[in-house]
Motif scaffolding. Structure first.
Motif, PDB file in Angstrom:
ATOM      1  N   GLY A 195      42.375  37.612  35.501  1.00  0.00           N
ATOM      2  CA  GLY A 195      42.804  38.974  35.760  1.00  0.00           C
ATOM      3  C   GLY A 195      43.652  39.080  37.011  1.00  0.00           C
ATOM      4  N   ASP A 196      44.514  40.098  37.056  1.00  0.00           N
ATOM      5  CA  ASP A 196      45.460  40.206  38.155  1.00  0.00           C
ATOM      6  C   ASP A 196      44.905  40.880  39.401  1.00  0.00           C
ATOM      7  N   ASP A 229      47.306  41.296  33.403  1.00  0.00           N
ATOM      8  CA  ASP A 229      46.428  42.444  33.186  1.00  0.00           C
ATOM      9  C   ASP A 229      45.547  42.092  31.998  1.00  0.00           C
ATOM     10  N   ARG A 283      43.238  43.388  30.522  1.00  0.00           N
ATOM     11  CA  ARG A 283      42.822  44.422  29.576  1.00  0.00           C
ATOM     12  C   ARG A 283      43.638  44.352  28.291  1.00  0.00           C
ATOM     13  N   LYS A 294      38.981  47.890  36.986  1.00  0.00           N
ATOM     14  CA  LYS A 294      39.480  47.804  35.619  1.00  0.00           C
ATOM     15  C   LYS A 294      38.349  47.349  34.700  1.00  0.00           C
ATOM     16  N   SER A 316      49.752  44.241  40.853  1.00  0.00           N
ATOM     17  CA  SER A 316      48.478  44.507  40.171  1.00  0.00           C
ATOM     18  C   SER A 316      47.913  45.878  40.505  1.00  0.00           C
TER      19      SER A 316
END
Length: 383
Positions: free
Chosen positions: A94-95, A120, A122, A149, A349
């Motif tokens: 993840g970022d 990202d 997600r 997130k 990010s």
């Protein structure tokens, strides 16, 4: 057995020798061997210690793993997990992961031949775009640190399995009380035990577990070989802290929801990040895969230049790194926990210089609100 009961009675919750309801602190480095070349269950405390074993059995049971592992810090746990990979291997992560995780990959493992791509996480399309022939693992945080997130862990883990990747989830923010990554398809779970599991800002520890026996054997080998294990004193403290996790997390969440709504309605606040808010982009996923929304809140001020004055004006809420303690802690990620990530990467990010991360404690909610309001008032006086 319900999880709140497992927190108290799970793993090895009493001393098998005496029946003591608190596992003793076995403060020893080595153990008598009755016959040459035939050690008992324990032979040297880097390889195993009864107090540490009780903690390791507990985290395995809480997360649904086959074996647990306790380390001297959360980053030591992550280091051991990353040691499973070889030069030339590639990871997707993840970022907005914890800055220490980024630093470990960038400064320690990258020079040794490990590569990574931050996306990202997600978005499955971004995972697909980052996939290479050398990709071996997907590393996730949900809720992420510091932007909270929410990743659909079940979908992400299923995608990873399609591509023969190991899914690693940092479950520090949610804890096993709120989220069960292994049950959602993950292969390895890591924790900074320093945070909610310990809960009192009095120890530094890391934990890991897996539901894959082959991975468990490999992690155990590296734990013993690298040697960054947790000592018996902190193992005992951490196990004691876990016993009250349910009541603490309930209190954290109750306060965090009130604080998040308080901030949403404040004129000095530009944006609030909390998965419990219905307009949070990950709210529905969080409601599906978690049993609550946690105690972490992040927010941005309308006037970014006032961030330092704001956090320094707080009296009840403590300006400090870390999170998850019974006391409320506040920090500015760009300057503190995520300073090791280059500014351009942070901003891509969404980690702006003015982002504030608040670990909401279990103090009286009125005192917390009054403290925040006082700090906002100081900003108004400076106009």
């Amino acid at each position: 057995m319900h999880l709140s009961t497992k927190l108290i009675h799970g793993g090895i919750s009493e001393d098998p020798l005496t029946g003591a309801v608190s596992v003793p602190i076995y403060q020893t480095s080595t153990y008598r061997q009755k016959k040459l070349g035939q050690p008992g269950e324990f032979e040297y405390s880097r390889s195993g210690n009864p107090t540490r074993l009780a903690l390791e059995e507990l985290i395995a049971e809480l997360e649904g793993g086959v074996k647990g592992f306790a380390f001297g810090s959360g980053i030591a746990a992550i280091h051991t997990i990353l040691s499973l990979f070889q030069p030339g291997d590639h990871l997707i992560l993840g970022d907005d992961v914890y800055g220490g995780t980024f630093r470990l990959l960038e400064k320690v493992f990258k020079p040794l031949g490990l590569s990574y791509t931050m996306v990202d996480s997600r978005e499955l399309s971004q995972l697909e775009g980052a996939l290479t022939d050398h990709t071996k693992a997907l590393y996730l945080e949900s809720p992420s640190n510091p932007l909270l997130k929410i990743i659909d862990l079940e979908k992400s883990a299923a995608w990873a399995k399609e591509h023969d990747l190991i899914t690693i989830v940092d479950n520090t923010f949610a804890t096993p009380y709120l989220q069960q990554p292994l049950a959602l398809g993950a292969d390895i779970v890591v924790h900074s035990g320093t945070k909610y599991l310990g809960g009192h800002s009095d120890l530094v520890a890391g934990l890991a577990t897996t539901n894959n026996q082959g991975l468990a054997e490999r992690i155990g080998f590296y734990q013993n070989s690298v040697g960054g294990v947790l000592g018996p004193q902190d193992s005992w403290l951490l196990q004691r802290g876990i016993k009250t996790l349910a009541v603490r997390m309930d209190a954290h969440q109750k306060n965090a929801e009130i604080i998040a709504n308080f901030l949403v309605n404040h004129s000095a606040v530009a944006k609030v990040y909390y998965p419990g808010l219905t307009d949070h982009p990950g709210h529905e996923i969080a409601a599906k895969q978690m049993c609550g929304f946690g105690g972490m809140v992040a927010f941005e001020l309308v006037d970014e230049s006032k961030v330092a004055n704001f956090v320094e004006s707080l009296e009840v809420i403590t300006l400090a790194e870390s999170l998850g303690g019974v006391e409320s802690l506040i920090e500015v990620p760009a300057v503190m926990t995520h300073a090791s990530i280059p500014k351009e990467k942070r901003e891509i990010s969404g980690i702006r210089d003015g982002l504030i991360r608040l670990s909401v404690g279990i103090e009286d909610i009125t005192d917390l609100q009054d403290d925040l309001e006082r700090a906002f008032s100081v900003l108004n006086e400076e106009r």
